[in-house]
Design a protein around this motif. Structure first.
Motif, PDB file in Angstrom:
ATOM      1  N   PHE A  55       0.849  -1.181   0.000  1.00 39.87           N
ATOM      2  CA  PHE A  55       0.000   0.000   0.000  1.00 39.87           C
ATOM      3  C   PHE A  55       0.890   1.239   0.000  1.00 39.87           C
ATOM      4  N   PHE A  56       0.663   2.141  -0.925  1.00 39.25           N
ATOM      5  CA  PHE A  56       1.301   3.448  -0.908  1.00 39.25           C
ATOM      6  C   PHE A  56       0.241   4.436  -0.426  1.00 39.25           C
ATOM      7  N   ALA A  57       0.411   4.942   0.786  1.00 41.61           N
ATOM      8  CA  ALA A  57      -0.520   5.921   1.357  1.00 41.61           C
ATOM      9  C   ALA A  57      -0.058   7.310   0.946  1.00 41.61           C
ATOM     10  N   PHE A  58      -0.909   8.059   0.266  1.00 38.77           N
ATOM     11  CA  PHE A  58      -0.568   9.411  -0.175  1.00 38.77           C
ATOM     12  C   PHE A  58      -1.443  10.479   0.486  1.00 38.77           C
ATOM     13  N   GLN A  59      -2.712  10.165   0.702  1.00 34.29           N
ATOM     14  CA  GLN A  59      -3.669  11.168   1.147  1.00 34.29           C
ATOM     15  C   GLN A  59      -3.483  11.496   2.626  1.00 34.29           C
ATOM     16  N   GLY A  60      -3.806  12.715   2.974  1.00 36.62           N
ATOM     17  CA  GLY A  60      -3.682  13.144   4.356  1.00 36.62           C
ATOM     18  C   GLY A  60      -4.961  13.040   5.154  1.00 36.62           C
ATOM     19  N   GLU A  61      -5.954  12.391   4.588  1.00 38.04           N
ATOM     20  CA  GLU A  61      -7.232  12.239   5.285  1.00 38.04           C
ATOM     21  C   GLU A  61      -7.139  11.071   6.264  1.00 38.04           C
ATOM     22  N   GLU A  62      -7.419  11.351   7.524  1.00 37.97           N
ATOM     23  CA  GLU A  62      -7.267  10.350   8.569  1.00 37.97           C
ATOM     24  C   GLU A  62      -8.146   9.115   8.328  1.00 37.97           C
ATOM     25  N   MET A  63      -9.402   9.324   7.913  1.00 39.08           N
ATOM     26  CA  MET A  63     -10.295   8.183   7.698  1.00 39.08           C
ATOM     27  C   MET A  63      -9.791   7.279   6.573  1.00 39.08           C
ATOM     28  N   CYS A  64      -9.291   7.870   5.509  1.00 40.02           N
ATOM     29  CA  CYS A  64      -8.739   7.094   4.400  1.00 40.02           C
ATOM     30  C   CYS A  64      -7.545   6.278   4.890  1.00 40.02           C
ATOM     31  N   PHE A  65      -6.676   6.897   5.675  1.00 41.29           N
ATOM     32  CA  PHE A  65      -5.499   6.234   6.213  1.00 41.29           C
ATOM     33  C   PHE A  65      -5.894   5.082   7.141  1.00 41.29           C
ATOM     34  N   LEU A  66      -6.907   5.303   7.976  1.00 37.82           N
ATOM     35  CA  LEU A  66      -7.364   4.240   8.884  1.00 37.82           C
ATOM     36  C   LEU A  66      -7.892   3.043   8.104  1.00 37.82           C
ATOM     37  N   HIS A  67      -8.588   3.296   7.005  1.00 32.34           N
ATOM     38  CA  HIS A  67      -9.082   2.187   6.188  1.00 32.34           C
ATOM     39  C   HIS A  67      -7.927   1.423   5.537  1.00 32.34           C
ATOM     40  N   LEU A  68      -6.890   2.137   5.154  1.00 31.24           N
ATOM     41  CA  LEU A  68      -5.691   1.475   4.641  1.00 31.24           C
ATOM     42  C   LEU A  68      -5.106   0.556   5.719  1.00 31.24           C
ATOM     43  N   LEU A  69      -5.039   1.045   6.956  1.00 33.85           N
ATOM     44  CA  LEU A  69      -4.512   0.237   8.057  1.00 33.85           C
ATOM     45  C   LEU A  69      -5.373  -1.000   8.298  1.00 33.85           C
ATOM     46  N   ILE A 122       4.499   5.018   3.445  1.00 31.97           N
ATOM     47  CA  ILE A 122       3.803   6.255   3.793  1.00 31.97           C
ATOM     48  C   ILE A 122       4.438   7.400   3.021  1.00 31.97           C
ATOM     49  N   GLU A 123       3.641   8.015   2.159  1.00 32.75           N
ATOM     50  CA  GLU A 123       4.082   9.032   1.205  1.00 32.75           C
ATOM     51  C   GLU A 123       3.211  10.275   1.326  1.00 32.75           C
ATOM     52  N   GLY A 124       3.571  11.309   0.639  1.00 33.53           N
ATOM     53  CA  GLY A 124       2.732  12.493   0.485  1.00 33.53           C
ATOM     54  C   GLY A 124       2.239  13.071   1.796  1.00 33.53           C
ATOM     55  N   LYS A 125       0.995  13.561   1.768  1.00 32.61           N
ATOM     56  CA  LYS A 125       0.405  14.179   2.954  1.00 32.61           C
ATOM     57  C   LYS A 125       0.205  13.196   4.094  1.00 32.61           C
ATOM     58  N   SER A 126       0.166  11.905   3.791  1.00 25.46           N
ATOM     59  CA  SER A 126      -0.041  10.917   4.858  1.00 25.46           C
ATOM     60  C   SER A 126       1.142  10.856   5.821  1.00 25.46           C
ATOM     61  N   THR A 127       2.307  11.404   5.426  1.00 26.17           N
ATOM     62  CA  THR A 127       3.445  11.413   6.357  1.00 26.17           C
ATOM     63  C   THR A 127       3.101  12.185   7.627  1.00 26.17           C
ATOM     64  N   ALA A 128       2.271  13.214   7.518  1.00 28.19           N
ATOM     65  CA  ALA A 128       1.860  13.986   8.697  1.00 28.19           C
ATOM     66  C   ALA A 128       1.023  13.144   9.649  1.00 28.19           C
ATOM     67  N   LEU A 129       0.367  12.117   9.116  1.00 26.70           N
ATOM     68  CA  LEU A 129      -0.470  11.266   9.959  1.00 26.70           C
ATOM     69  C   LEU A 129       0.353  10.376  10.885  1.00 26.70           C
ATOM     70  N   VAL A 130       1.625  10.179  10.592  1.00 22.42           N
ATOM     71  CA  VAL A 130       2.480   9.424  11.518  1.00 22.42           C
ATOM     72  C   VAL A 130       2.510  10.146  12.859  1.00 22.42           C
ATOM     73  N   LYS A 131       2.674  11.456  12.817  1.00 24.14           N
ATOM     74  CA  LYS A 131       2.677  12.244  14.059  1.00 24.14           C
ATOM     75  C   LYS A 131       1.312  12.186  14.733  1.00 24.14           C
ATOM     76  N   THR A 132       0.263  12.390  13.958  1.00 24.76           N
ATOM     77  CA  THR A 132      -1.100  12.363  14.494  1.00 24.76           C
ATOM     78  C   THR A 132      -1.401  11.030  15.168  1.00 24.76           C
ATOM     79  N   MET A 133      -1.113   9.932  14.467  1.00 23.80           N
ATOM     80  CA  MET A 133      -1.410   8.601  14.997  1.00 23.80           C
ATOM     81  C   MET A 133      -0.555   8.277  16.226  1.00 23.80           C
ATOM     82  N   THR A 134       0.684   8.714  16.218  1.00 17.76           N
ATOM     83  CA  THR A 134       1.577   8.470  17.356  1.00 17.76           C
ATOM     84  C   THR A 134       1.097   9.246  18.574  1.00 17.76           C
ATOM     85  N   GLU A 135       0.778  10.516  18.389  1.00 19.36           N
ATOM     86  CA  GLU A 135       0.315  11.347  19.505  1.00 19.36           C
ATOM     87  C   GLU A 135      -1.019  10.874  20.059  1.00 19.36           C
TER      88      GLU A 135
END
Length: 113
Positions: free
Chosen positions: A6-20, A37-50
């Motif tokens: 899976f190449f995650a590009f989008q920064g939308e949290e719900m889309c990322f959760l469905h990928l997971l 983890i690519e594109g805007k989804s890289t910011a979600l690493v911080k969000t998900m970790t926090e």
């Protein structure tokens, strides 16, 4: 054995959760599964970790995250956070980004979201 990355590009949290969800499901069903983890989804690493997100913790524990885009994490302002707070690997082999070619040459099906 079936292989999927899976190449995650989008920064939308719900889309990322469905990928997971799907990555965990495929892994449990015996499919060789990786996440890049690519594109805007890289910011979600911080969000998900926090948020201490349980799905994100699970993909880390299952070692499903193959890499995080070096260039995009810098562009999104999360490179230092990821480097200091996770054990995730950066990849910048293609002009700062993770290339798809090695996965294709290793017979992975690529899914982008």
């Amino acid at each position: 054995m079936k292989k999927v990355v899976f190449f995650a590009f989008q920064g939308e949290e719900m889309c990322f959760l469905h990928l997971l969800f799907n990555a965990i499901d495929m892994h449990k069903k015996g499919i060789d599964t990786k996440i890049v983890i690519e594109g805007k989804s890289t910011a979600l690493v911080k969000t998900m970790t926090e948020k201490n997100n349980p799905l994100f913790k699970q993909v880390i524990e299952l070692n499903l995250i193959d890499s995080v885009c070096e260039a995009c994490s810098k562009q999104m302002g999360v490179y230092d956070f990821i480097k200091e707070n996770t054990n995730l690997t950066f990849n910048g082999d293609l002009l700062g980004h993770p290339p798809m070619e090695p996965y294709i040459n290793s017979d992975y099906e690529i899914i982008t979201l």
